[in-house]
Scaffold this motif. Sequence first.
Motif, PDB file in Angstrom:
ATOM      1  N   ILE A 133       0.844  -1.205   0.000  1.00  0.00           N
ATOM      2  CA  ILE A 133       0.000   0.000   0.000  1.00  0.00           C
ATOM      3  C   ILE A 133       0.876   1.251   0.000  1.00  0.00           C
ATOM      4  CG2 ILE A 133      -1.678   1.329   1.347  1.00  0.00           C
ATOM      5  CD1 ILE A 133      -2.784  -1.404   2.322  1.00  0.00           C
ATOM      6  N   ARG A 134       1.950   1.235   0.803  1.00  0.00           N
ATOM      7  CA  ARG A 134       2.865   2.380   0.853  1.00  0.00           C
ATOM      8  C   ARG A 134       3.519   2.617  -0.508  1.00  0.00           C
ATOM      9  NH1 ARG A 134       7.986   4.040   1.351  1.00  0.00           N
ATOM     10  NH2 ARG A 134       8.794   1.940   0.964  1.00  0.00           N
ATOM     11  N   LEU A 135       3.896   1.532  -1.186  1.00  0.00           N
ATOM     12  CA  LEU A 135       4.529   1.657  -2.500  1.00  0.00           C
ATOM     13  C   LEU A 135       3.563   2.218  -3.542  1.00  0.00           C
ATOM     14  CD1 LEU A 135       6.542  -1.683  -2.536  1.00  0.00           C
ATOM     15  CD2 LEU A 135       7.540   0.610  -2.706  1.00  0.00           C
ATOM     16  N   LEU A 136       2.298   1.770  -3.509  1.00  0.00           N
ATOM     17  CA  LEU A 136       1.310   2.293  -4.455  1.00  0.00           C
ATOM     18  C   LEU A 136       1.038   3.771  -4.190  1.00  0.00           C
ATOM     19  CD1 LEU A 136      -1.283  -0.623  -4.806  1.00  0.00           C
ATOM     20  CD2 LEU A 136       0.584  -0.009  -6.342  1.00  0.00           C
ATOM     21  N   ASP A 137       1.043   4.156  -2.914  1.00  0.00           N
ATOM     22  CA  ASP A 137       0.917   5.580  -2.576  1.00  0.00           C
ATOM     23  C   ASP A 137       2.110   6.368  -3.129  1.00  0.00           C
ATOM     24  OD1 ASP A 137      -1.518   5.887  -1.249  1.00  0.00           O
ATOM     25  OD2 ASP A 137      -0.699   5.120   0.633  1.00  0.00           O
ATOM     26  N   LYS A 138       3.295   5.769  -3.017  1.00  0.00           N
ATOM     27  CA  LYS A 138       4.518   6.448  -3.444  1.00  0.00           C
ATOM     28  C   LYS A 138       4.519   6.724  -4.945  1.00  0.00           C
ATOM     29  CE  LYS A 138       8.535   5.599  -1.486  1.00  0.00           C
ATOM     30  NZ  LYS A 138       9.101   6.949  -1.208  1.00  0.00           N
ATOM     31  N   VAL A 139       3.937   5.783  -5.733  1.00  0.00           N
ATOM     32  CA  VAL A 139       3.892   5.988  -7.184  1.00  0.00           C
ATOM     33  C   VAL A 139       2.607   6.702  -7.617  1.00  0.00           C
ATOM     34  CG1 VAL A 139       5.427   4.062  -7.688  1.00  0.00           C
ATOM     35  CG2 VAL A 139       2.960   3.664  -7.642  1.00  0.00           C
ATOM     36  N   ARG A 140       1.947   7.339  -6.638  1.00  0.00           N
ATOM     37  CA  ARG A 140       0.798   8.231  -6.884  1.00  0.00           C
ATOM     38  C   ARG A 140      -0.408   7.514  -7.486  1.00  0.00           C
ATOM     39  NH1 ARG A 140       5.552   9.908  -5.139  1.00  0.00           N
ATOM     40  NH2 ARG A 140       6.049  12.091  -5.379  1.00  0.00           N
ATOM     41  N   ILE A 141      -0.707   6.307  -6.990  1.00  0.00           N
ATOM     42  CA  ILE A 141      -1.952   5.639  -7.376  1.00  0.00           C
ATOM     43  C   ILE A 141      -3.005   5.984  -6.325  1.00  0.00           C
ATOM     44  CG2 ILE A 141      -3.117   3.404  -7.595  1.00  0.00           C
ATOM     45  CD1 ILE A 141      -0.692   2.325  -8.973  1.00  0.00           C
ATOM     46  N   PRO A 142      -4.078   6.679  -6.701  1.00  0.00           N
ATOM     47  CA  PRO A 142      -5.086   7.083  -5.718  1.00  0.00           C
ATOM     48  C   PRO A 142      -5.820   5.873  -5.148  1.00  0.00           C
ATOM     49  CG  PRO A 142      -5.797   7.619  -7.953  1.00  0.00           C
ATOM     50  CD  PRO A 142      -4.393   7.140  -8.067  1.00  0.00           C
ATOM     51  N   MET A 159      -1.423   3.784 -15.396  1.00  0.00           N
ATOM     52  CA  MET A 159      -1.507   3.248 -14.036  1.00  0.00           C
ATOM     53  C   MET A 159      -0.821   1.887 -13.928  1.00  0.00           C
ATOM     54  SD  MET A 159      -2.794   5.235 -11.801  1.00  0.00           S
ATOM     55  CE  MET A 159      -3.518   6.859 -11.816  1.00  0.00           C
ATOM     56  N   ARG A 160      -0.912   1.070 -15.000  1.00  0.00           N
ATOM     57  CA  ARG A 160      -0.199  -0.223 -14.990  1.00  0.00           C
ATOM     58  C   ARG A 160       1.305   0.001 -14.915  1.00  0.00           C
ATOM     59  NH1 ARG A 160      -4.448  -2.460 -18.574  1.00  0.00           N
ATOM     60  NH2 ARG A 160      -3.321  -1.729 -20.392  1.00  0.00           N
ATOM     61  N   GLN A 161       1.800   1.021 -15.635  1.00  0.00           N
ATOM     62  CA  GLN A 161       3.228   1.296 -15.581  1.00  0.00           C
ATOM     63  C   GLN A 161       3.636   1.760 -14.184  1.00  0.00           C
ATOM     64  OE1 GLN A 161       5.832   0.173 -16.830  1.00  0.00           O
ATOM     65  NE2 GLN A 161       6.000   1.213 -18.806  1.00  0.00           N
ATOM     66  N   ARG A 162       2.747   2.462 -13.492  1.00  0.00           N
ATOM     67  CA  ARG A 162       3.036   2.857 -12.113  1.00  0.00           C
ATOM     68  C   ARG A 162       3.139   1.634 -11.208  1.00  0.00           C
ATOM     69  NH1 ARG A 162       1.446   8.510 -10.856  1.00  0.00           N
ATOM     70  NH2 ARG A 162       1.001   9.511 -12.840  1.00  0.00           N
ATOM     71  N   VAL A 163       2.280   0.636 -11.446  1.00  0.00           N
ATOM     72  CA  VAL A 163       2.340  -0.601 -10.657  1.00  0.00           C
ATOM     73  C   VAL A 163       3.683  -1.298 -10.885  1.00  0.00           C
ATOM     74  CG1 VAL A 163       1.339  -2.903 -10.334  1.00  0.00           C
ATOM     75  CG2 VAL A 163      -0.165  -0.911 -10.612  1.00  0.00           C
ATOM     76  N   VAL A 164       4.120  -1.355 -12.153  1.00  0.00           N
ATOM     77  CA  VAL A 164       5.405  -1.983 -12.480  1.00  0.00           C
ATOM     78  C   VAL A 164       6.545  -1.239 -11.785  1.00  0.00           C
ATOM     79  CG1 VAL A 164       7.021  -2.481 -14.354  1.00  0.00           C
ATOM     80  CG2 VAL A 164       4.588  -2.940 -14.658  1.00  0.00           C
ATOM     81  N   GLU A 195       8.176  12.443 -14.767  1.00  0.00           N
ATOM     82  CA  GLU A 195       8.249  13.222 -13.530  1.00  0.00           C
ATOM     83  C   GLU A 195       8.296  12.304 -12.312  1.00  0.00           C
ATOM     84  OE1 GLU A 195       8.588  16.513 -12.847  1.00  0.00           O
ATOM     85  OE2 GLU A 195       8.955  16.736 -14.989  1.00  0.00           O
ATOM     86  N   LEU A 196       7.537  11.209 -12.371  1.00  0.00           N
ATOM     87  CA  LEU A 196       7.518  10.249 -11.264  1.00  0.00           C
ATOM     88  C   LEU A 196       8.889   9.611 -11.068  1.00  0.00           C
ATOM     89  CD1 LEU A 196       5.960   8.585  -9.145  1.00  0.00           C
ATOM     90  CD2 LEU A 196       5.386   6.988 -10.986  1.00  0.00           C
ATOM     91  N   ARG A 562      15.383  22.425 -19.710  1.00  0.00           N
ATOM     92  CA  ARG A 562      14.753  21.478 -18.797  1.00  0.00           C
ATOM     93  C   ARG A 562      14.181  22.234 -17.604  1.00  0.00           C
ATOM     94  NH1 ARG A 562      18.635  16.805 -16.842  1.00  0.00           N
ATOM     95  NH2 ARG A 562      18.732  16.525 -19.097  1.00  0.00           N
ATOM     96  N   ARG A 563      12.987  21.829 -17.195  1.00  0.00           N
ATOM     97  CA  ARG A 563      12.359  22.480 -16.051  1.00  0.00           C
ATOM     98  C   ARG A 563      11.480  21.482 -15.316  1.00  0.00           C
ATOM     99  NH1 ARG A 563       9.344  21.666 -20.770  1.00  0.00           N
ATOM    100  NH2 ARG A 563       7.239  22.498 -20.609  1.00  0.00           N
ATOM    101  N   THR A 564      11.205  21.800 -14.068  1.00  0.00           N
ATOM    102  CA  THR A 564      10.270  20.973 -13.298  1.00  0.00           C
ATOM    103  C   THR A 564       8.855  21.389 -13.675  1.00  0.00           C
ATOM    104  OG1 THR A 564      11.820  20.817 -11.469  1.00  0.00           O
ATOM    105  CG2 THR A 564       9.534  20.280 -10.989  1.00  0.00           C
ATOM    106  N   ARG A 565       8.078  20.419 -14.136  1.00  0.00           N
ATOM    107  CA  ARG A 565       6.735  20.723 -14.600  1.00  0.00           C
ATOM    108  C   ARG A 565       5.709  20.212 -13.615  1.00  0.00           C
ATOM    109  NH1 ARG A 565       6.653  18.437 -20.599  1.00  0.00           N
ATOM    110  NH2 ARG A 565       7.644  16.680 -19.570  1.00  0.00           N
ATOM    111  N   GLN A 566       4.647  20.973 -13.463  1.00  0.00           N
ATOM    112  CA  GLN A 566       3.522  20.518 -12.660  1.00  0.00           C
ATOM    113  C   GLN A 566       2.614  19.707 -13.562  1.00  0.00           C
ATOM    114  OE1 GLN A 566       3.288  20.951  -9.295  1.00  0.00           O
ATOM    115  NE2 GLN A 566       5.324  21.874  -9.514  1.00  0.00           N
ATOM    116  N   ILE A 567       2.734  18.382 -13.475  1.00  0.00           N
ATOM    117  CA  ILE A 567       1.988  17.496 -14.360  1.00  0.00           C
ATOM    118  C   ILE A 567       0.742  16.986 -13.655  1.00  0.00           C
ATOM    119  CG2 ILE A 567       2.087  15.381 -15.717  1.00  0.00           C
ATOM    120  CD1 ILE A 567       3.883  17.572 -16.767  1.00  0.00           C
TER     121      ILE A 567
END
Length: 604
Positions: A133-142, A159-164, A195-196, A562-567
């Motif tokens: 659960i902590r890992l899924l939170d870390k990769v920004r899965i609501p 979202m699948r790529q976030r799980v991977v 960005e992730l 290069r810049r930090t973007r709010q995605i």
Amino acid sequence: MTSPILSISGLTTEFKVDGQWRDVIRDISFDIGARETLAVVGESGSGKSVTAMSIMRLLGANARSHGRIDFEGQDLLSLPLENMQAVRGNRIGMIFQEPMTSLNPVLKIGDQITEVLMQHRGLDHRAATAEAIRLLDKVRIPSAAARLNEYPMNFSGGMRQRVVIAIALACEPKLLIADEPTTALDVTIQAQILELIKTLQEEEDMSVLFITHDMGVVAEISDRTVVMYRGDVVETDTTERIFGNAAHPYTRALLSAVPQLGSMAGEPRPLRFPIVDMETGEAAPVKPTADTVRRNGEPILKVDNLVTRFPVRKGILRRTVGRIHAVEDVSFEVRAGETLSLVGESGCGKSTTGRSIIRLTEMTSGTVEIDGRNVGEASKTGLVEIRREAQMIFQDPFESLNPRMRIGQAIAEPMIAHGLAHATVARERVAALLEQVGLSPVMADRFPHEFSGGQRQRICIARALALDPKVIVADESVSALDVSIKAQVINLMLDLQEELGLGYLFISHDMAVVERISHRVAVMYLGEIVEIGPRQAVFENPQHDYTRKLMAAVPIADPTRRRTRQISSDEIRSPYRAADYQPPKRLYREISDGHLVQIDAEAA
């Protein structure tokens, strides 16, 4: 100076083919420092992925590697295979290109993450579940805890790529190998994943080996870059120096073929890509594009209030309980010699629009006219005749061609099927078509597997031209191609438009390519056109929030910018609606001549 976390020296990998060992990568050497991002870039077949698989020792029994791969003081090539388990997934994590092939479709994602945690970190099931659960939170899965019990099919591609990524980070690796992790994703989802990865790299204090063929992504993410060409490293330097002063001709060729958003400012018409000689790095002069749009007379393609919905049925009686509103009240025109691009993310209805136009998918309502003939009301015979005027090019050329049929037969088949030519005439026409798309007529006797991806797409274009159509629907026709091949195919399409007066409905999610090839652009979201107008107007003065979001997500092929973007992490909403749902009538505001933007913001 700190020692590198990974050091590769003289790595050569060979595969056994027909009883002989043949090298695929030769004498590869590079280092990755602590907390550094190193990009390995090159086109398909350059050896990028083989290099990554050699590091992880994931190649099969028909492969062998020699040289040195030093990781944290150990030579990975000399480690017994059973000892590699303590390295793979534990000290080195890996993300593959296609997340669906990395995940087991019959296991819940929670089980797939906890399996890694219990195997490598020795956690019990309760602790592993909490960590998942902590890992899924870390990769920004609501709603991470709730989604732990869902299957991969319930997640979008992003979202699948976030799980991977969560699985790859489960054991807190010191090195993350990302092999084309964003290639199959839409531009907005790609931006989110990039960005992730950058954010997680800082949080986890790890190094990243990023493999890609996209120079825009390289500019966004990497500190140093290794350029590979046909199994050799041809250039290594900081990313800024690679982009600012590339030494090798191949590197310069890659950079020149990158479509850059904004490069068309002030250009009234589409523009060909410069073609660079791989040996010298010199670019040939770009041939100016003629004004091909035939503004007099009727449009060759006219779409009015097109609606395509798919019923969702449930129960024993298969009662309709809802509908997928794939295309909703879409209208546009395409003139001879004109390119109208439909752009948007996966699921927005672009491809369904293209398929509905030539009735590969049945429309629900609306009117489509091709060269003055009503497609929806056409009989079976009439539809065959209409389809002579409108042909389609699909995304994957290999899937579009019969692997057991020689390409000469594949190109001749539509002519013979429509009764337009007998065998002898068809053979002559095939030879002429192959020359027209830049291939030799002697290739007609070859099979599809004997061609590269770019050549196969040229064959599909030749087949589409066989019936002398007036309009071509190109559905993501260059999205699967390497950057230099993509440039060649785009140039070919512009040449054919100039020569034959073809109208193109160009369907894509690549905003930079769309800017290069289009006369007009229509932006789709959730089945609706939210903005449409001349290419210059839409790109230089975007009005809709979604259009601006798509443009902001495009990687900039310049590391100095290069810049930090709010995605935004928002995903495209579901087009599913209740069976009795009636969508509101959308209103449009005219910004300038032909430039319209949707102003009805009521939630659908």
